[in-house]
Write a protein that holds these residues in place. Sequence first.
Motif, PDB file in Angstrom:
ATOM      1  N   LEU A 114     -14.504  29.214  -1.923  1.00 61.52           N
ATOM      2  CA  LEU A 114     -15.433  30.143  -2.576  1.00 61.52           C
ATOM      3  C   LEU A 114     -16.884  29.917  -2.162  1.00 61.52           C
ATOM      4  CD1 LEU A 114     -13.924  29.893  -6.196  1.00 61.52           C
ATOM      5  CD2 LEU A 114     -13.449  31.650  -4.465  1.00 61.52           C
ATOM      6  N   ALA A 115     -17.125  28.950  -1.274  1.00 63.82           N
ATOM      7  CA  ALA A 115     -18.502  28.586  -0.914  1.00 63.82           C
ATOM      8  C   ALA A 115     -19.278  29.787  -0.389  1.00 63.82           C
ATOM      9  CB  ALA A 115     -18.486  27.482   0.131  1.00 63.82           C
ATOM     10  N   PRO A 116     -20.438  30.089  -0.985  1.00 63.76           N
ATOM     11  CA  PRO A 116     -21.198  31.266  -0.570  1.00 63.76           C
ATOM     12  C   PRO A 116     -22.027  31.063   0.698  1.00 63.76           C
ATOM     13  CG  PRO A 116     -22.309  30.184  -2.389  1.00 63.76           C
ATOM     14  CD  PRO A 116     -21.020  29.443  -2.177  1.00 63.76           C
ATOM     15  N   ASP A 117     -22.328  29.793   1.039  1.00 68.48           N
ATOM     16  CA  ASP A 117     -23.169  29.538   2.213  1.00 68.48           C
ATOM     17  C   ASP A 117     -22.820  28.178   2.819  1.00 68.48           C
ATOM     18  OD1 ASP A 117     -24.509  27.523   0.664  1.00 68.48           O
ATOM     19  OD2 ASP A 117     -25.770  29.078  -0.210  1.00 68.48           O
ATOM     20  N   PHE A 118     -23.462  27.862   3.917  1.00 67.72           N
ATOM     21  CA  PHE A 118     -23.161  26.642   4.656  1.00 67.72           C
ATOM     22  C   PHE A 118     -23.413  25.390   3.832  1.00 67.72           C
ATOM     23  CE2 PHE A 118     -25.053  23.189   7.238  1.00 67.72           C
ATOM     24  CZ  PHE A 118     -23.917  22.765   7.894  1.00 67.72           C
ATOM     25  N   TYR A 119     -24.543  25.329   3.133  1.00 69.74           N
ATOM     26  CA  TYR A 119     -24.911  24.098   2.443  1.00 69.74           C
ATOM     27  C   TYR A 119     -24.002  23.801   1.259  1.00 69.74           C
ATOM     28  CZ  TYR A 119     -28.937  24.124   5.477  1.00 69.74           C
ATOM     29  OH  TYR A 119     -29.736  24.111   6.597  1.00 69.74           O
ATOM     30  N   SER A 120     -23.537  24.818   0.584  1.00 74.27           N
ATOM     31  CA  SER A 120     -22.577  24.582  -0.495  1.00 74.27           C
ATOM     32  C   SER A 120     -21.236  24.131   0.089  1.00 74.27           C
ATOM     33  CB  SER A 120     -22.392  25.838  -1.345  1.00 74.27           C
ATOM     34  OG  SER A 120     -21.957  26.931  -0.559  1.00 74.27           O
ATOM     35  N   LEU A 121     -20.821  24.707   1.213  1.00 81.00           N
ATOM     36  CA  LEU A 121     -19.587  24.277   1.851  1.00 81.00           C
ATOM     37  C   LEU A 121     -19.718  22.837   2.342  1.00 81.00           C
ATOM     38  CD1 LEU A 121     -16.743  24.889   2.855  1.00 81.00           C
ATOM     39  CD2 LEU A 121     -17.743  25.876   4.926  1.00 81.00           C
ATOM     40  N   LEU A 122     -20.891  22.488   2.869  1.00 80.70           N
ATOM     41  CA  LEU A 122     -21.147  21.115   3.318  1.00 80.70           C
ATOM     42  C   LEU A 122     -20.980  20.135   2.151  1.00 80.70           C
ATOM     43  CD1 LEU A 122     -22.213  19.638   5.966  1.00 80.70           C
ATOM     44  CD2 LEU A 122     -24.446  19.630   4.825  1.00 80.70           C
ATOM     45  N   ALA A 123     -21.535  20.495   0.978  1.00 79.55           N
ATOM     46  CA  ALA A 123     -21.426  19.639  -0.203  1.00 79.55           C
ATOM     47  C   ALA A 123     -19.978  19.522  -0.665  1.00 79.55           C
ATOM     48  CB  ALA A 123     -22.297  20.192  -1.328  1.00 79.55           C
ATOM     49  N   PHE A 124     -19.250  20.639  -0.663  1.00 80.47           N
ATOM     50  CA  PHE A 124     -17.851  20.607  -1.108  1.00 80.47           C
ATOM     51  C   PHE A 124     -16.982  19.813  -0.139  1.00 80.47           C
ATOM     52  CE2 PHE A 124     -18.778  24.903  -3.278  1.00 80.47           C
ATOM     53  CZ  PHE A 124     -19.134  24.265  -4.456  1.00 80.47           C
ATOM     54  N   ARG A 125     -17.308  19.872   1.149  1.00 80.99           N
ATOM     55  CA  ARG A 125     -16.556  19.075   2.125  1.00 80.99           C
ATOM     56  C   ARG A 125     -16.762  17.579   1.863  1.00 80.99           C
ATOM     57  NH1 ARG A 125     -12.348  19.929   4.851  1.00 80.99           N
ATOM     58  NH2 ARG A 125     -13.031  18.805   6.706  1.00 80.99           N
ATOM     59  N   PHE A 126     -18.000  17.203   1.583  1.00 79.35           N
ATOM     60  CA  PHE A 126     -18.280  15.798   1.246  1.00 79.35           C
ATOM     61  C   PHE A 126     -17.503  15.382  -0.002  1.00 79.35           C
ATOM     62  CE2 PHE A 126     -20.728  12.951  -1.524  1.00 79.35           C
ATOM     63  CZ  PHE A 126     -20.780  11.813  -0.732  1.00 79.35           C
ATOM     64  N   LEU A 127     -17.542  16.208  -1.031  1.00 79.27           N
ATOM     65  CA  LEU A 127     -16.889  15.875  -2.302  1.00 79.27           C
ATOM     66  C   LEU A 127     -15.366  15.873  -2.167  1.00 79.27           C
ATOM     67  CD1 LEU A 127     -19.241  17.939  -4.636  1.00 79.27           C
ATOM     68  CD2 LEU A 127     -19.076  15.441  -4.519  1.00 79.27           C
ATOM     69  N   SER A 128     -14.826  16.750  -1.336  1.00 83.01           N
ATOM     70  CA  SER A 128     -13.369  16.772  -1.149  1.00 83.01           C
ATOM     71  C   SER A 128     -12.896  15.563  -0.343  1.00 83.01           C
ATOM     72  CB  SER A 128     -12.927  18.074  -0.473  1.00 83.01           C
ATOM     73  OG  SER A 128     -13.459  18.183   0.834  1.00 83.01           O
ATOM     74  N   GLY A 129     -13.800  14.920   0.401  1.00 82.38           N
ATOM     75  CA  GLY A 129     -13.439  13.712   1.144  1.00 82.38           C
ATOM     76  C   GLY A 129     -13.425  12.453   0.293  1.00 82.38           C
ATOM     77  N   LEU A 130     -14.074  12.494  -0.864  1.00 78.83           N
ATOM     78  CA  LEU A 130     -14.181  11.298  -1.705  1.00 78.83           C
ATOM     79  C   LEU A 130     -12.826  10.688  -2.074  1.00 78.83           C
ATOM     80  CD1 LEU A 130     -17.097  12.297  -4.132  1.00 78.83           C
ATOM     81  CD2 LEU A 130     -17.196  10.692  -2.220  1.00 78.83           C
ATOM     82  N   PRO A 131     -11.829  11.482  -2.506  1.00 78.62           N
ATOM     83  CA  PRO A 131     -10.564  10.862  -2.931  1.00 78.62           C
ATOM     84  C   PRO A 131      -9.644  10.418  -1.794  1.00 78.62           C
ATOM     85  CG  PRO A 131     -10.484  13.238  -3.293  1.00 78.62           C
ATOM     86  CD  PRO A 131     -11.853  12.927  -2.784  1.00 78.62           C
ATOM     87  N   HIS A 132      -9.955  10.774  -0.568  1.00 75.59           N
ATOM     88  CA  HIS A 132      -9.080  10.499   0.582  1.00 75.59           C
ATOM     89  C   HIS A 132      -8.706   9.011   0.677  1.00 75.59           C
ATOM     90  CE1 HIS A 132      -8.238  11.105   5.131  1.00 75.59           C
ATOM     91  NE2 HIS A 132      -8.028   9.829   4.876  1.00 75.59           N
ATOM     92  N   GLY A 133      -9.717   8.159   0.829  1.00 70.37           N
ATOM     93  CA  GLY A 133      -9.453   6.735   1.023  1.00 70.37           C
ATOM     94  C   GLY A 133      -8.826   6.094  -0.189  1.00 70.37           C
ATOM     95  N   ALA A 134      -9.291   6.460  -1.384  1.00 76.31           N
ATOM     96  CA  ALA A 134      -8.743   5.879  -2.609  1.00 76.31           C
ATOM     97  C   ALA A 134      -7.284   6.275  -2.794  1.00 76.31           C
ATOM     98  CB  ALA A 134      -9.566   6.325  -3.814  1.00 76.31           C
ATOM     99  N   PHE A 135      -6.930   7.529  -2.468  1.00 77.12           N
ATOM    100  CA  PHE A 135      -5.545   7.969  -2.614  1.00 77.12           C
ATOM    101  C   PHE A 135      -4.631   7.169  -1.694  1.00 77.12           C
ATOM    102  CE2 PHE A 135      -1.826  10.493  -1.555  1.00 77.12           C
ATOM    103  CZ  PHE A 135      -1.413  10.955  -2.794  1.00 77.12           C
ATOM    104  N   PHE A 136      -5.011   7.040  -0.428  1.00 77.95           N
ATOM    105  CA  PHE A 136      -4.177   6.288   0.501  1.00 77.95           C
ATOM    106  C   PHE A 136      -4.188   4.792   0.176  1.00 77.95           C
ATOM    107  CE2 PHE A 136      -4.469   9.822   3.775  1.00 77.95           C
ATOM    108  CZ  PHE A 136      -3.123  10.122   3.690  1.00 77.95           C
ATOM    109  N   GLY A 137      -5.331   4.285  -0.298  1.00 80.16           N
ATOM    110  CA  GLY A 137      -5.416   2.873  -0.642  1.00 80.16           C
ATOM    111  C   GLY A 137      -4.502   2.515  -1.800  1.00 80.16           C
ATOM    112  N   ILE A 138      -4.627   3.254  -2.902  1.00 82.95           N
ATOM    113  CA  ILE A 138      -3.780   3.006  -4.065  1.00 82.95           C
ATOM    114  C   ILE A 138      -2.337   3.368  -3.740  1.00 82.95           C
ATOM    115  CG2 ILE A 138      -3.352   3.676  -6.471  1.00 82.95           C
ATOM    116  CD1 ILE A 138      -6.409   4.173  -6.675  1.00 82.95           C
ATOM    117  N   GLY A 139      -2.151   4.476  -3.015  1.00 83.33           N
ATOM    118  CA  GLY A 139      -0.801   4.902  -2.645  1.00 83.33           C
ATOM    119  C   GLY A 139      -0.085   3.874  -1.792  1.00 83.33           C
ATOM    120  N   ALA A 140      -0.796   3.217  -0.876  1.00 83.96           N
ATOM    121  CA  ALA A 140      -0.172   2.205  -0.018  1.00 83.96           C
ATOM    122  C   ALA A 140       0.324   1.029  -0.842  1.00 83.96           C
ATOM    123  CB  ALA A 140      -1.172   1.734   1.039  1.00 83.96           C
TER     124      ALA A 140
END
Length: 389
Positions: free
Chosen positions: A87-113
């Motif tokens: 739903l991002a209306p512009d580049f900077y909001s998409l940039l922020a959402f990409r950063f925020l969507s990356g936050l759980p990546h490492g923790a999910f694989f870390g705890i999952g492992a």
Amino acid sequence: MNKKLFSLAVGGLGIGTTEFIIMGLMQDVAASLQISIPMAGYLISAYAVGVIVGAPLLVALSVKYNPKKVLMALMGIFALFNGLSALAPDFYSLLAFRFLSGLPHGAFFGIGAVVASKLAREGKQAQAISTMFAGLTLANLIMVPLVTFLGHQYGWRLAFVIVALIGIITIFSIRFYLPDVKISASHGVKEELRFFKTPKAWLIILITAIGFGGLFAWFSYISPLMTHVSGFSVKSVSYIMLVAGAGMVVGNFAGGILADRMAPEKAAALLFITLVAALIGVFFLSDYQPISIALTFICGALSMAVGSPINILMIRSAEKSAMMGAALMQAAFNIANSLGAYFGGLPLAFGLGYNYPSFVGAVMAFLGFLLSMTFMFRYGAKPHRLALN
């Protein structure tokens, strides 16, 4: 596949898809948001930075909570911000959402492992971890090409809707299929971080960040390598990527089996030195199309095969800091991505051919081998047992 680990593999599928999807849809995003291609490339970096920041932060915040509930919460964050990316209306909001969507990546694989290793039978821990990472490899083989195609046809925003739906499916899968797993109680963040005051911890992180950089030095420039050196058409590249993806799927499971049959540091050293030979083969033999295709499969398999041994090495070494250790491994993988792409691109900046990134990759993989051997002699088996056979 073990039904208990199914939900972790589905989560890996979603994470792998969102991590690499921008690469295939970059031109679509750039045209839609009226930005340049280099600016669209920042969306890849934003996600990687999110992984690096989120891995230690979210594990530190969750060490005292039920791992199953934490995994569900992490997938909730993942689904939310990928949905908002659509739903991002512009580049900077998409940039922020990409950063925020990356936050759980490492923790999910870390705890999952750690959870996967606890659910595994004795002597099968590395294979259990490779099952979780199977989702990540299948993302490269199936989901990324499929979602890229759908994004081209119906708009890039649909790609993020699909990823968000995978996140929601993962939440329900965890709820119904993943058993409650008791992990040794942590006394807090200080205990989780204590292991990382030791040289042993940073040696494992260096093995990952430098050794895996060899993969990314080669893989980041595989498209121009295949078109300019091997002589394939641009249209053939998508099929060649499927060959690399198939190799990664095979290598992921092979690495898990190997790490369960020998010490993980031995397995890592053996795989790194074999990867060195394969990448040197790419450097010298990519002019020959059949050999080039075969080496693409082999390099993909070897590079992904190292993942399970390195992860199990960190989990066993870190002990009470296992979740933080496994999470920081994901940060190290993303550092490897950045280092490999940067150093692999240096020969091109000096006007050398597109086979030279693979030579850089061979050097980085060889450094990974030397660091693995250093770990073996300092912390592994006694010297008389160090033969790689």
